[in-house]
Design an enzyme around this catalytic site. Structure first.
Site: not given
Ligand code: NDP
Length: 499
Positions: A201, A253-254, A258, A275, A309, A406
């Site tokens: 996704k 993601g965030s 996570g 991650e 990130c 962050e």
């Molecule tokens: P989010 O955690 O909001 O979203 C990440 C993904 O998860 C998106 O596809 C999102 O969908 C989806 N999502 C949202 N809620 C849920 C849920 N409850 N269950 C499963 N999936 C869900 O993060 P962001 O998109 O705002 O990305 C930024 C964050 O990602 C930052 O905190 C950054 O540090 C981190 N990041 C970490 C990396 C790493 O390798 N450690 C690399 C890149 C980013 P939707 O798009 O619809 O919100």
């Protein structure tokens, strides 16, 4: 879509000053990029509408204009995708000789290279990142990940001797919006090279390059169901990671999401890697080459608008050189060009979404209220779209939220330290542990300091360098597990005792 730069509606800015010595606009043409008005889900090798017909819009953050309608996957669609992935795993992919799997993965890598320009433009249109970065970093690295893991596909028994490498099954993968195609490559390439099938996704605001990757995967003849892409918002992501028939979850993601995922997976027996976020320290010692360090600081925090990130979002500079470093940093920041992501002069593109800009602006207020001293550059920004000028918070303290949390934008918190030990203690004083940087003329100091910083990735006298052979991942609230390199492959294979 017949979209030329002129039609994006971004008025050309006078770049680099009003004295006639600035840069002329150098826009990348979008003439040859074909974008459809409507995109479907990619399930079982075909594009299909969501069962209930729902869609959402994806827009260009530099103009706020809609690019396309994209299918919104609900539980029923995720069920279809997981079922397709399961069938493909059981009937085709797990039965294929590894060298045959490798051929498909190589083919995807080659087509990614061939269509690199189109993908780079699409990435910049949909996500707002400067074309120089999508062209020179995101897309080549995405192809490099497919090449790298293609090479391992028929050598798994040598990669992990005595293990009898076996795939896990079906992987559910969820990625963010900051490196859309690259994150898709990080997830899909090792998974399918190791013999798994996937349901991925993409983020809601940046689905287009993942859907172009789906076209490439289909055109490369990868058997139907091996890769499935379901677009949608957070609920779609939750449906993927919580699906009963998923064997492994890979999430980037965030930290907040996570944690939700980890709770939801507890007791399920599913494998997972997370991650998550970061708040990396970039430490500049008094023996550093200052001009190089300033370039590294700029690259560390302003690359990809700070939507990184592992961004070096905390600058820790030794007191004896702080005035010089900060003065040179401000001068360098004044040369940065914020604007049209498709202009090759642009250093800092558009903030990815209205929601992210609101979050950054909230932190700009928080930093001021907390008493940090703001500095923002004076460059012009376009009238429409989401923009944030490069920003410093000077005299920040350890307890400030702009130091601890962050921000995920072009905002750098600056602090000073006196001794090496104090610098290390400040670097470690964060809930995160993803990355960090050290600037010093002394190799021994760089090794000593990096060995005491609790972070998964550390750079010395450079920053934000990535390579498919190198593992990437965090400690503490930055996540669990590694992606990239052999570690990234290992995460898609059965653990030793089960093999
Ligand atoms: P989010 O955690 O909001 O979203 C990440 C993904 O998860 C998106 O596809 C999102 O969908 C989806 N999502 C949202 N809620 C849920 C849920 N409850 N269950 C499963 N999936 C869900 O993060 P962001 O998109 O705002 O990305 C930024 C964050 O990602 C930052 O905190 C950054 O540090 C981190 N990041 C970490 C990396 C790493 O390798 N450690 C690399 C890149 C980013 P939707 O798009 O619809 O919100």
């Amino acid at each position: 879509m017949a979209s030329t730069t002129a039609s994006t509606g971004i008025a050309p800015l006078r770049l680099g000053g009003d004295d006639g010595w600035g840069y002329a606009p150098a826009p990348e043409s979008t003439d040859h990029v074909e974008l459809r008005d409507r995109y479907g889900l990619f399930i079982d090798g075909e594009f299909t509408d969501a069962a209930d017909g729902r869609t959402f819009e994806t827009a260009n953050p530099a103009t706020e204009e809609k690019i396309a309608d994209v299918a919104l996957a609900a539980d029923a669609d995720v069920d279809r995708a997981v079922a397709a992935a399961r069938r493909a795993y059981e009937n085709v992919w797990s039965k294929l000789p590894p060298r045959e799997r490798g051929k498909y993965v190589y083919r995807v890598a080659r087509v990614l290279q061939e269509r690199g320009r189109e993908l780079a433009i699409t990435e910049s249109l949909d996500g707002g990142k400067p074309i120089r970065e999508s062209r020179d970093v995101d897309i080549p690295l995405a192809a490099a990940h497919f090449f790298y893991y293609a090479g391992w596909a028929d050598k798994l028994d040598y990669a992990f001797p005595g293990r009898g490498a076996r795939a896990l099954g079906v992987a559910g993968q969820v990625i963010p919006w900051n490196f859309p195609l690259l994150m898709a490559a990080w997830k899909i390439a090792p998974a399918i090279a190791a013999g798994n099938t996937v349901v991925l996704k993409p983020a809601e605001t940046t689905p287009l390059t993942a859907l172009k990757l789906a076209e490439i995967i289909r055109d490369a003849g990868v058997p139907p169901g091996v890769v499935n892409i379901v677009t949608g918002a957070g609920e779609t992501g939750a449906a993927v990671v919580q699906h009963d028939d998923i064997d492994k979850v890979a999430f980037t993601g965030s930290t907040e999401v996570g944690k939700l995922i980890r709770r939801a997976l507890a007791g399920s027996g599913k494998h997972f890697t997370l991650e998550l976020g970061g708040k990396a320290a970039n430490l500049v010692f008094e023996d550093a080459a200052v001009d190089q360090a300033v370039e590294g600081i700029v690259n560390g925090i302003f690359f990809n608008q700070g939507h990184v990130c592992c961004a070096g979002s905390r600058l820790l500079v030794q007191e004896s050189v702080a005035d010089e470093v900060i003065s040179k940093l401000k001068d360098r920041m004044e040369t940065l060009i914020v604007g049209d992501p498709l202009d090759k002069n642009t250093d800092i593109g558009a903030i990815n979404s209205r929601a992210q800009l609101d979050k950054i602006e909230e932190y700009l207020e928080i930093g001021k209220e907390e008493g940090a001293e703001p500095f923002q550059t004076s460059c012009p920004v376009p009238e429409r779209g989401y923009w944030c000028r490069p920003t410093l918070f000077l005299r920040a303290s350890q307890s400030h939220r702009v130091v601890q949390e962050e921000i995920f934008g072009p905002v750098l918190a600056v602090q000073t330290f006196r001794t090496v030990d104090e610098g290390i203690a400040m670097a470690n004083n964060t809930p995160y542990g993803l990355s960090g940087g050290v600037w010093s003329d002394k190799g021994s100091k760089a090794f000593r300091v990096t060995s005491r910083i609790r972070a998964g990735v550390l750079w010395a006298n450079t920053y934000n360098k990535f390579d498919p052979t190198s593992p990437f991942g965090g400690y503490k609230e930055s996540g669990i597990g590694r992606e990239g390199g052999l570690s990234g492959l290992h995460a898609y294979l059965q653990p030793e005792e089960a093999a």
